[in-house]
Design a protein around this motif. Structure first.
Motif, PDB file in Angstrom:
ATOM      1  N   LEU A  93       0.717  -1.003  -0.077  1.00 41.04           N
ATOM      2  CA  LEU A  93      -0.574  -0.160  -0.184  1.00 41.04           C
ATOM      3  C   LEU A  93       1.203   0.694  -0.225  1.00 41.04           C
ATOM      4  CD1 LEU A  93      -2.720  -1.138   2.462  1.00 41.04           C
ATOM      5  CD2 LEU A  93      -2.928  -0.847  -0.328  1.00 41.04           C
ATOM      6  N   ALA A  94       1.885   1.279   0.053  1.00 41.66           N
ATOM      7  CA  ALA A  94       2.915   2.620   0.283  1.00 41.66           C
ATOM      8  C   ALA A  94       3.587   2.333  -1.487  1.00 41.66           C
ATOM      9  CB  ALA A  94       3.646   2.383   1.280  1.00 41.66           C
ATOM     10  N   SER A  95       3.698   1.437  -2.326  1.00 40.15           N
ATOM     11  CA  SER A  95       4.530   1.612  -3.112  1.00 40.15           C
ATOM     12  C   SER A  95       4.223   2.736  -3.554  1.00 40.15           C
ATOM     13  CB  SER A  95       3.457   0.395  -4.271  1.00 40.15           C
ATOM     14  OG  SER A  95       4.533   0.765  -5.281  1.00 40.15           O
ATOM     15  N   PRO A  96       5.119   3.368  -4.679  1.00 40.13           N
ATOM     16  CA  PRO A  96       4.952   4.077  -5.399  1.00 40.13           C
ATOM     17  C   PRO A  96       4.499   4.292  -7.105  1.00 40.13           C
ATOM     18  CG  PRO A  96       7.211   3.630  -5.394  1.00 40.13           C
ATOM     19  CD  PRO A  96       6.757   2.818  -4.789  1.00 40.13           C
ATOM     20  N   ASP A  97       3.736   2.736  -7.270  1.00 36.42           N
ATOM     21  CA  ASP A  97       3.244   2.070  -8.330  1.00 36.42           C
ATOM     22  C   ASP A  97       2.117   1.798  -8.155  1.00 36.42           C
ATOM     23  OD1 ASP A  97       2.196   1.197 -10.223  1.00 36.42           O
ATOM     24  OD2 ASP A  97       3.570  -0.428 -10.560  1.00 36.42           O
ATOM     25  N   PRO A  98       0.772   3.602  -8.740  1.00 35.93           N
ATOM     26  CA  PRO A  98      -0.098   3.370  -8.255  1.00 35.93           C
ATOM     27  C   PRO A  98      -1.252   1.573  -8.613  1.00 35.93           C
ATOM     28  CG  PRO A  98       0.343   4.819 -10.336  1.00 35.93           C
ATOM     29  CD  PRO A  98       1.595   4.276  -9.554  1.00 35.93           C
ATOM     30  N   ALA A  99      -0.395   0.635  -9.750  1.00 39.74           N
ATOM     31  CA  ALA A  99      -1.206  -0.665  -9.970  1.00 39.74           C
ATOM     32  C   ALA A  99      -1.175  -1.345  -8.430  1.00 39.74           C
ATOM     33  CB  ALA A  99      -0.608  -0.834 -11.211  1.00 39.74           C
ATOM     34  N   VAL A 100       0.015  -1.119  -8.574  1.00 44.29           N
ATOM     35  CA  VAL A 100       0.297  -2.465  -6.925  1.00 44.29           C
ATOM     36  C   VAL A 100      -0.310  -1.726  -5.953  1.00 44.29           C
ATOM     37  CG1 VAL A 100       2.310  -2.675  -4.988  1.00 44.29           C
ATOM     38  CG2 VAL A 100       2.780  -2.822  -7.379  1.00 44.29           C
ATOM     39  N   ARG A 101      -0.649   0.011  -5.595  1.00 49.75           N
ATOM     40  CA  ARG A 101      -1.653   0.198  -4.428  1.00 49.75           C
ATOM     41  C   ARG A 101      -2.738  -0.401  -4.249  1.00 49.75           C
ATOM     42  NH1 ARG A 101       1.430   5.046  -5.417  1.00 49.75           N
ATOM     43  NH2 ARG A 101      -0.272   5.780  -5.661  1.00 49.75           N
ATOM     44  N   GLU A 102      -3.587  -0.922  -6.086  1.00 52.83           N
ATOM     45  CA  GLU A 102      -4.805  -0.954  -6.295  1.00 52.83           C
ATOM     46  C   GLU A 102      -4.685  -2.344  -6.341  1.00 52.83           C
ATOM     47  OE1 GLU A 102      -8.402  -0.438  -6.892  1.00 52.83           O
ATOM     48  OE2 GLU A 102      -7.241   1.434  -6.834  1.00 52.83           O
ATOM     49  N   SER A 103      -3.984  -2.923  -5.944  1.00 59.13           N
ATOM     50  CA  SER A 103      -3.831  -3.987  -6.140  1.00 59.13           C
ATOM     51  C   SER A 103      -4.191  -4.525  -4.178  1.00 59.13           C
ATOM     52  CB  SER A 103      -3.073  -4.974  -6.563  1.00 59.13           C
ATOM     53  OG  SER A 103      -2.373  -5.839  -5.964  1.00 59.13           O
ATOM     54  N   GLY A 104      -3.247  -3.424  -3.398  1.00 56.36           N
ATOM     55  CA  GLY A 104      -3.212  -3.486  -2.536  1.00 56.36           C
ATOM     56  C   GLY A 104      -4.488  -3.414  -1.464  1.00 56.36           C
ATOM     57  N   ILE A 105      -5.083  -2.289  -2.352  1.00 64.01           N
ATOM     58  CA  ILE A 105      -6.645  -1.987  -1.716  1.00 64.01           C
ATOM     59  C   ILE A 105      -7.256  -2.821  -2.076  1.00 64.01           C
ATOM     60  CG2 ILE A 105      -8.055  -0.162  -2.440  1.00 64.01           C
ATOM     61  CD1 ILE A 105      -5.981   1.564  -3.001  1.00 64.01           C
ATOM     62  N   ARG A 106      -7.680  -3.708  -3.186  1.00 62.38           N
ATOM     63  CA  ARG A 106      -8.846  -4.940  -3.053  1.00 62.38           C
ATOM     64  C   ARG A 106      -8.125  -6.175  -2.945  1.00 62.38           C
ATOM     65  NH1 ARG A 106      -7.112  -3.159  -8.468  1.00 62.38           N
ATOM     66  NH2 ARG A 106      -5.779  -5.839  -9.165  1.00 62.38           N
ATOM     67  N   TYR A 107      -6.937  -6.260  -2.297  1.00 63.85           N
ATOM     68  CA  TYR A 107      -6.546  -7.216  -1.594  1.00 63.85           C
ATOM     69  C   TYR A 107      -6.765  -7.241  -0.506  1.00 63.85           C
ATOM     70  CZ  TYR A 107      -3.366 -10.624   1.091  1.00 63.85           C
ATOM     71  OH  TYR A 107      -2.797 -11.104   1.298  1.00 63.85           O
ATOM     72  N   PHE A 108      -7.258  -6.208  -0.033  1.00 60.29           N
ATOM     73  CA  PHE A 108      -7.477  -6.350   1.478  1.00 60.29           C
ATOM     74  C   PHE A 108      -8.899  -6.780   1.731  1.00 60.29           C
ATOM     75  CE2 PHE A 108      -3.031  -4.668   2.995  1.00 60.29           C
ATOM     76  CZ  PHE A 108      -2.934  -6.119   3.987  1.00 60.29           C
ATOM     77  N   GLY A 109      -9.634  -5.197   0.576  1.00 62.73           N
ATOM     78  CA  GLY A 109     -11.216  -5.342   0.087  1.00 62.73           C
ATOM     79  C   GLY A 109     -11.603  -7.134   0.481  1.00 62.73           C
ATOM     80  N   THR A 110     -10.947  -7.755  -0.715  1.00 56.71           N
ATOM     81  CA  THR A 110     -11.579  -9.636  -0.444  1.00 56.71           C
ATOM     82  C   THR A 110     -11.537  -9.944   0.647  1.00 56.71           C
ATOM     83  OG1 THR A 110     -11.056  -9.640  -2.857  1.00 56.71           O
ATOM     84  CG2 THR A 110     -10.868 -11.177  -1.491  1.00 56.71           C
TER      85      THR A 110
END
Ligand SMILES: [Mn+2]
Length: 292
Positions: free
Chosen positions: A77-94
């Motif tokens: 969630l602290a990645s400079p890459d927005p796609a990685v942060r977005e994947s983290g947000i989805r991961y925790f949502g699941t």
């Protein structure tokens, strides 16, 4: 207060199948625990049928669950890459959806980034800004599902983001969600805090989860390096009534020995029955010393 242990106490591997979680739920219930702490990533991969099976087992055994997360780099969630942060947000949502199915409301760990930290990026303000922005989205999902997120304060060798209770309080204020709180752990506090009791009091109602272990991650009461009575007093002073979860790492070798840096046996040569005895003794010690 409720008392629990991390699932991995008896093992040298992080892996744990749904069937083994059922066996562990029975074991920790028979020892007298209230809570089994399971891996968030295992829950993420668990089928709905296995989640329901575990939930029913917990209900019949009188065991609740908490969820422990040390995210991998792809969910940073602290990645400079927005796609990685977005994947983290989805991961925790699941994970939150699956937590609702399991009937648990508490997830704890280094959710703001990945674990263990590799210290390649250590600009703290940048890491705070990126992870706080991600956690605002995660918080929206947590609020929707009624999940409490306890962000773990780690020692300097494991994280550059949160090392003290005071930092975590300021960090939570910046996220600004009632569902975002703090996990304090006596092992990490022993390295970083001037005063453990003051750190607990300072977290106050933001303290959503609590990990316990001696200075070297032995079970509480095994060497008395932590001032357990004072820790218990501070928890009672803030009216803490949530889970106190042991996070012991005493077996040398294997995958866990490697990631936790256990290079010697800390069990006094205990076999599995001896390991049961150690943790049973620690549980009765903690219940006694933390009783108000
Ligand atoms: Mn911990």
């Amino acid at each position: 207060m409720k008392f629990g242990t991390l699932y991995s106490y008896w093992s040298t591997s992080w892996a744990c199948s749904p069937d083994h979680y059922l066996a562990l739920a029975e074991k920790v219930a028979s020892i007298g625990f209230d809570v089994l702490e399971i891996s968030a990533d295992h829950l993420y991969r668990m089928s709905q049928a296995d989640i329901v099976r575990l939930r029913r087992a917990g209900e019949s055994l009188g065991i609740g669950f908490s969820v422990n997360s040390g995210p991998s780099r792809e969910h940073d969630l602290a990645s400079p890459d927005p796609a990685v942060r977005e994947s983290g947000i989805r991961y925790f949502g699941t994970i939150f959806e699956k937590m609702v199915s399991l009937g648990t409301d508490t997830i704890a760990g280094a959710i703001y980034s990945f674990w263990p930290d590799d210290f390649v990026r250590t600009d703290r303000e940048e890491s705070w800004a990126l992870s706080i922005d991600s956690l605002k989205s995660v918080a929206g999902r947590a609020e929707y599902h009624g999940i409490r997120v306890a962000l773990e304060v780690l020692n300097r060798f494991e994280s550059h983001i949160l090392n003290t209770s005071d930092e975590a309080v300021r960090y939570c204020e910046r996220i600004g969600s009632p569902n975002m709180g703090i996990l304090l752990d006596t092992f990490h506090m022993n390295i970083e805090e001037d005063d453990m009791s003051a750190a607990i009091r300072h977290a106050n109602a933001r303290l959503f989860h609590f990990h316990v272990g001696e200075n070297n991650r032995k079970l509480p009461g095994m060497n008395g390096t932590i001032a357990w009575e004072q820790v218990g007093k501070a928890l009672n002073a803030i009216g803490y009534d949530r889970a106190v979860v042991m996070e012991p790492f005493m077996i040398c070798g294997g995958e866990i020995g490697q990631s936790i840096r256990v290079w010697r046996d800390l069990t006094s040569g205990a076999d599995q029955v001896g390991m049961d005895d150690h943790i049973r003794r620690s549980l009765s010690f903690l219940r006694e010393v933390f009783s108000a």
